[in-house]
Structure formats: structure tokens, C-alpha cells
Motif scaffolding. Structure first.
Motif: not given
Length: 179
Positions: A91-94, A69-72, A74-75, A77-82
Motif C-alpha cells: 500500500r501507498k498513500s495517494a 523483494y520487499v526492499r525493491m 520500499e525503495d 515508496g510502497w509499504e509491504y503488508l503481508t
């Protein structure tokens, strides 16, 4: 050692968009989101102000297969937080966004998330509330106590408003998607 800050905020079941905006604004002011705990205590860490996009996904099933789930995400570009109460925080930098990018890029997937919220949060709350009202009614009838009537009336109003807000948002969105 990093500087931490805690804030209390309350978001309704369907206020995930407001929560995303709140987290993004805090980050723009130099406070990045770390975690949230019951009953709505948000912990932030001091950081450089940055334009960061936060997204939430309600998916208890995803946590059962957390690595995939998290890898999907992250692929993409999203950072998993909690995870908190079924909601997963990303989150992801604009600056890294291609355009207006969202986890739910179409109405059907957004409606699917709303259905998961309904099954995972609203139905259990309705069942719990009905059981509490039934138990309170039985207790007041048996013991002749009326002092809790006001407390249960207040709870009834709070639950009613919560369910009504969800229903209005859900059915309006569903009608839009089904057209």
C-alpha cells in the motif's frame, strides 16, 4: 488497544484489481487492511480515513528472496503488508503518488504476472480437480454410489467458471499486449 474488524470476501484468481479496489475503499472508510486468511477472511484495523492505494503482486519467487523483494518496492515508496497464497500486498498513500502509479507500469510486466498466476495457481488447480474427478468416478463405479454425483457436478461447474473467467481475461489481455 486497536479496534479490529473481520469481513468475508471472495475474489477469483484473476480478481486482484477488484481486491485492490475493495481494500482501498475500506481504508477510505477508516479501516486499514491487516491480513487475509483462508477462506477469504479479511482483518482490518480502525484508522483515520485516508486515500490509500493498494497493489497486489503474485510472485512466489519474490518471497524466496524476501528482503531484496520487499526492499525493491520500499525503495519506490510502497509499504509491504503481508503475503497470502502467493499474493503479496502493498500500500501507498495517494498523497505520495507522483501520478497514477502502479506496481506493474506496463502491459508486459502485467502479462508476466498473469503467467505466474497461471503456473502457480491455475495449473495446480486443474491437476487437483482432474485427480478428484477421476477418484470420484472410480469410487462411484466400484461402489455403485450416485449420491455424490450432484456434489461433483456443482464442483465441476464452479471450476469450469473459474477457469473460463481466467482464460477469457488472460487471452484477451495477451492478445492486446501482442499487437
Amino acid at each position: 488497544m486497536s479496534e479490529l474488524k473481520k469481513e468475508f470476501r471472495w475474489f477469483n484468481i484473476m480478481d486482484y484489481k477488484k481486491e485492490e479496489t475493495y481494500l482501498s475503499k475500506r481504508h477510505q472508510k477508516g479501516w486499514k487492511f491487516k491480513k487475509v486468511t483462508f477462506p477469504g477472511i479479511y482483518t482490518f484495523e480502525k484508522c483515520e480515513p485516508e486515500n490509500v492505494i493498494y497493489q497486489l503482486d503474485y510472485n512466489k519467487e519474490g518471497i524466496k528472496h524476501q528482503m531484496e523483494y520487499v526492499r525493491m518496492f520500499e525503495d519506490c515508496g510502497w509499504e509491504y503488508l503481508t503475503e497470502f497464497d502467493g499474493y503479496n500486498y502493498f500500500r501507498k498513500s495517494a498523497d505520495k503518488m507522483q501520478q497514477k502509479e502502479e506496481i506493474f507500469c506496463d502491459d508486459i510486466s502485467c502479462l508476466d504476472m498473469m503467467n505466474r498466476i497461471f503456473r502457480g495457481r491455475v495449473i495446480p488447480l486443474i491437476v487437483i480437480f482432474c485427480c478428484l474427478v477421476f477418484q470420484a468416478g472410480m469410487s462411484m463405479t466400484e461402489h455403485g454410489e450416485q449420491r455424490y454425483t450432484i456434489v461433483f457436478a456443482i464442483l465441476l461447474v464452479i471450476y469450469g467458471i473459474t477457469f473460463l473467467q481466467f482464460a477469457v481475461k488472460y487471452f484477451a489481455f495477451r492478445k492486446k499486449v501482442k499487437k
